[in-house]
Scaffold this motif. Structure first.
Motif, PDB file in Angstrom:
ATOM      1  N   ILE A  73     119.247   5.786  28.472  1.00 46.89           N
ATOM      2  CA  ILE A  73     118.695   4.704  28.842  1.00 46.89           C
ATOM      3  C   ILE A  73     117.948   3.861  27.832  1.00 46.89           C
ATOM      4  N   ILE A  74     116.972   4.657  27.267  1.00 50.35           N
ATOM      5  CA  ILE A  74     116.277   3.989  25.859  1.00 50.35           C
ATOM      6  C   ILE A  74     117.177   3.419  24.771  1.00 50.35           C
ATOM      7  N   SER A  77     118.822   0.408  26.251  1.00 52.09           N
ATOM      8  CA  SER A  77     117.733  -0.719  26.299  1.00 52.09           C
ATOM      9  C   SER A  77     117.619  -1.638  25.044  1.00 52.09           C
ATOM     10  N   LEU A  80     118.242  -5.359  25.122  1.00 50.92           N
ATOM     11  CA  LEU A  80     117.184  -6.289  25.500  1.00 50.92           C
ATOM     12  C   LEU A  80     116.326  -7.070  24.391  1.00 50.92           C
ATOM     13  N   GLY A  85     117.346 -10.864  26.102  1.00 50.89           N
ATOM     14  CA  GLY A  85     117.527 -10.997  27.618  1.00 50.89           C
ATOM     15  C   GLY A  85     118.733 -11.709  28.241  1.00 50.89           C
ATOM     16  N   ARG A 233     123.708   3.319  21.069  1.00 51.48           N
ATOM     17  CA  ARG A 233     124.706   4.048  21.859  1.00 51.48           C
ATOM     18  C   ARG A 233     126.117   4.608  21.197  1.00 51.48           C
ATOM     19  N   SER A 258     121.300  -5.152  31.945  1.00 51.25           N
ATOM     20  CA  SER A 258     120.962  -3.754  32.629  1.00 51.25           C
ATOM     21  C   SER A 258     121.391  -2.497  31.833  1.00 51.25           C
ATOM     22  N   PRO A 259     120.453  -1.774  31.292  1.00 48.19           N
ATOM     23  CA  PRO A 259     120.749  -0.403  30.480  1.00 48.19           C
ATOM     24  C   PRO A 259     121.410   0.520  31.532  1.00 48.19           C
ATOM     25  N   LYS A 262     124.997  -0.735  31.926  1.00 53.92           N
ATOM     26  CA  LYS A 262     125.748  -0.280  30.753  1.00 53.92           C
ATOM     27  C   LYS A 262     126.344   1.038  30.490  1.00 53.92           C
TER      28      LYS A 262
END
Length: 328
Positions: A73-74, A77, A80, A85, A233, A258-259, A262
């Motif tokens: 998730i990090i 993210s 963003l 955004g 990723r 949204s992570p 993703k």
């Protein structure tokens, strides 16, 4: 709601080109339409689709991250800050703060400390049929187009084209004549086209007010930041994992920024699972639709018409997809 995959026959024009650079082809009209099921699109395993034995969908947990998925998730993210955004808000988004009593319990609204957010948007014409896009998750050009579909709140039927995928990558090359992604087909107008910037412009004019968000109109800078957004990723969502091809496309409620969404999309692409994606960024009226349908809003939300499974929670969705569709 199940959707039928549609594939359009088109002549192969010249040798395949591996590029998203100039020259830019003009939009082409595809007057002939051939309908087929997912199984007819490529090789079939002949294996029935069943959920894992004893599988039970988890209860949704708002704003929680399973410990083993924290680094994922990090990494997801990072998009963003790099993309500021883009894809998190629907076109014409506006918000006002009202008291909790001002919005009925039957209406979706995010609440903060006794105050609710009343969100609205200004959408353009709605396509009758979902836009169809051949692409893969780790491509920066594809990300740009996905962001625009999120901004415009469009439903999209995605045909994942991971490297070495046996089904939709060859089909995309057959249809358009190039080894180039993304490739968009609009079944509402029979327009098919390459080039991310051209696709973005087409969608903005056809299904928006013609406005393109700043972060999608900066040329090379847009492409570079779209690439940087995926650094965390390490190319996930680009290579094929052997899988069973579902008879019907899966349905996913999601949005590009949204992570949590993703990391689910990465697995959908790697398993080459066609999916109808209901974009529902902030301000989307589809948030209310899902809220009324399930009694709760949270993304990603998966509906699998092949097994009847409906579920929240990204970590568990990933496990379900692998257990159900990956060939061990």
């Amino acid at each position: 709601m199940a959707a039928v995959l549609s594939l359009r026959a088109a002549p192969i024009a010249g040798s395949p080109v591996i590029s998203s650079a100039k020259p830019k082809p003009k939009p082409t009209l595809r007057p002939s339409v051939v309908r087929c099921t997912a199984q007819e699109a490529g090789p079939s395993t002949g294996t029935s689709i069943t959920p894992p034995p004893g599988f039970k969908a988890p209860e949704p947990k708002r704003f929680s991250v399973r410990p083993d998925k924290l680094l994922d998730i990090i990494g997801a993210s990072l998009a963003l800050p790099f993309r500021l955004g883009t894809g998190a808000f629907v076109q014409g988004y506006s918000v006002s703060f009202v008291s909790q009593d001002a919005i009925p319990s039957t209406q979706y609204a995010m609440g903060i400390a006794g105050i609710k957010l009343k969100e609205t948007s200004k959408l353009g014409p709605r396509p009758e049929k979902p836009i169809e896009i051949y692409e893969f998750e780790s491509c920066p050009f594809c990300r740009k187009v996905r962001e625009m579909t999120s901004v415009l709140d469009l439903d999209v039927l995605f045909y994942p084209c991971p490297k070495n995928g046996p089904n939709f990558r060859p089909k995309a090359i057959q249809l358009g004549g190039k080894k180039q992604f993304p490739y968009m087909v609009d079944p509402n107008t029979d327009v098919a086209m390459y080039e991310s910037d051209d696709i973005i412009r087409y969608l903005a004019n056809k299904y928006g007010d013609g406005t393109i968000p700043p972060m999608l109109s900066l040329g090379l800078f847009t492409t570079l930041t779209a690439g940087f957004a995926m650094i965390g990723r390490s190319g996930r969502g680009s290579s094929y994992t052997p899988s069973k091809l579902p008879p019907l496309p899966l349905e996913v409620w999601s949005y590009e920024a949204s992570p949590f969404c993703k990391i689910v999309r990465e697995v959908l692409v790697e398993l080459e699972l066609p999916h109808l994606l209901h974009n529902c960024a902030r301000g989307s009226p589809k948030r209310q639709i899902l809220f009324e349908k399930i009694g709760h809003f949270q993304v990603p939300f998966l509906e699998d018409p092949n097994t009847g499974i409906k579920m929240f929670e990204s970590a568990e969705i990933i496990e379900y997809l692998k257990a159900t569709y990956a060939i061990q």
